[in-house]
Design an enzyme around this catalytic site. Structure first.
Site, PDB file in Angstrom:
ATOM      1  N   HIS A  76       0.746  -1.126  -0.061  1.00  0.00           N
ATOM      2  CA  HIS A  76       0.128   0.046  -0.214  1.00  0.00           C
ATOM      3  C   HIS A  76       0.762   1.367  -0.008  1.00  0.00           C
ATOM      4  CE1 HIS A  76       0.606  -0.103   4.429  1.00  0.00           C
ATOM      5  NE2 HIS A  76       0.508   1.380   4.262  1.00  0.00           N
ATOM      6  N   ASP A 121      -0.097  -7.514   1.511  1.00  0.00           N
ATOM      7  CA  ASP A 121       0.321  -5.990   1.662  1.00  0.00           C
ATOM      8  C   ASP A 121       1.947  -6.206   1.656  1.00  0.00           C
ATOM      9  OD1 ASP A 121       0.488  -3.512   1.823  1.00  0.00           O
ATOM     10  OD2 ASP A 121      -0.362  -3.482   3.733  1.00  0.00           O
ATOM     11  N   GLN A 208       1.342   6.006  12.254  1.00  0.00           N
ATOM     12  CA  GLN A 208       1.530   6.516  10.874  1.00  0.00           C
ATOM     13  C   GLN A 208       2.944   7.012  10.390  1.00  0.00           C
ATOM     14  OE1 GLN A 208      -1.173   7.913  13.111  1.00  0.00           O
ATOM     15  NE2 GLN A 208      -2.262   6.113  12.042  1.00  0.00           N
ATOM     16  N   GLY A 209       3.309   6.432   9.394  1.00  0.00           N
ATOM     17  CA  GLY A 209       4.551   6.628   8.724  1.00  0.00           C
ATOM     18  C   GLY A 209       5.488   5.133   9.086  1.00  0.00           C
ATOM     19  N   ASP A 210       4.974   4.329   9.989  1.00  0.00           N
ATOM     20  CA  ASP A 210       5.957   3.150  10.024  1.00  0.00           C
ATOM     21  C   ASP A 210       5.535   2.167   9.084  1.00  0.00           C
ATOM     22  OD1 ASP A 210       7.247   4.016  12.306  1.00  0.00           O
ATOM     23  OD2 ASP A 210       5.643   3.534  13.533  1.00  0.00           O
ATOM     24  N   SER A 211       4.343   2.356   8.103  1.00  0.00           N
ATOM     25  CA  SER A 211       3.935   1.387   7.082  1.00  0.00           C
ATOM     26  C   SER A 211       5.237   0.975   6.346  1.00  0.00           C
ATOM     27  CB  SER A 211       3.037   2.014   5.947  1.00  0.00           C
ATOM     28  OG  SER A 211       1.843   1.974   6.592  1.00  0.00           O
TER      29      SER A 211
END
Length: 262
Positions: A76, A121, A208-211
């Site tokens: 993603h 993913d 958020q931002g660790d994806s």
């Protein structure tokens, strides 16, 4: 795509994730020294060289060096497969503003075949040249899918916060498929995803931002092995909602084959 799956852990500005709006990369913090106290939602700053395989990607995601010229990240985080020179990978440092940071551009992307927003993913990013840092082995069976895991990234230290300048780390325990399915009311894909976190009390999680960053653990021989890829979750570190990660062992053969073809 369900509301829960829309809350994937890419970088955001402010608290827009709570409203389910589009997710945009946040700029790095300008602080000169690592901030004290709990970070990565319940974690602490990583030491220089502690996790040398960690990579920060310019679109606002994390990743790990699968090979010195290939980054394993989340599907993603990228937009399909094919030639792409727009992504910059930063590695070799915990401080994104360090003059010692190594920056290499992408040349090609391979998004997991069949990815449609639910499961599968993972993605690979081919780099223009190798990064001279150790790589992170991936689990090829489910024997490591238990116990305590380590997560690390430059993502938000609080839900809705911005990207951090310094690499942060935390430990999270395995959560069973049954408990995770119960938390997410059937949104989990148990055969393709693995969960971790303090399901009762919350407090520690990726954000958020660790994806795309790795979830890993000791391999029993003094090293690390990757068991997950940061994928999605309901908010960050909320009680009752563990983090959901791509189960790397499920896709190990596909990842190996894809990497060989890049």
């Amino acid at each position: 795509m369900s509301f829960l799956r829309a809350l994937k852990r890419c970088a955001v500005v402010g608290a827009v994730v709570l409203a389910g709006v589009s997710l945009q990369p946040a700029s790095a913090s300008a602080s000169a020294t690592p901030p004290p106290g709990p970070l990565v939602v319940g974690g602490t700053p990583a030491e220089q060289g502690e996790f040398p395989f960690m990579v920060r990607l310019s679109m606002g995601c994390g990743g790990a060096l699968y090979e010195q010229d290939i980054v394993l990240t989340a599907a993603h985080c990228v937009d399909g497969s094919g030639p792409d020179t727009s992504i910059t990978a930063t590695a070799g440092v915990v401080d994104l503003e360090s003059p010692d940071a190594v920056e290499v551009n992408s040349t090609e992307i391979l998004q997991a075949p069949g990815y449609n927003g639910t499961g599968k993913d993972w993605a690979l990013i081919k780099l223009a040249e190798p990064i001279d840092q150790p790589t992170l082995d991936i689990a090829t069976d489910d024997s490591f899918n238990n116990g305590e895991f380590t997560v690390a990234g430059w993502g938000a230290a609080t839900e809705g916060g911005g990207q951090e300048r310094y690499l942060l780390k935390a430990n999270v325990p395995f959560v069973s498929d049954a408990d995770c399915e119960g938390a997410y009311s059937g949104s989990l894909v148990p055969s393709e995803e693995i969960c971790a976190g303090f399901i009762d009390e919350g407090g520690t999680d990726t954000c958020q931002g660790d994806s795309g960053g790795p979830m890993f653990r000791d391999n029993g021989n003094g090293g690390w092995i990757q068991v997950g890829v940061v994928s999605w979750g309901q908010g960050c570190a909320r009680p009752g909602f563990p983090g959901v990660y791509t189960e790397v062992s499920t896709f190990a053969a596909d990842i190996q084959s894809a990497a060989a073809g890049l």
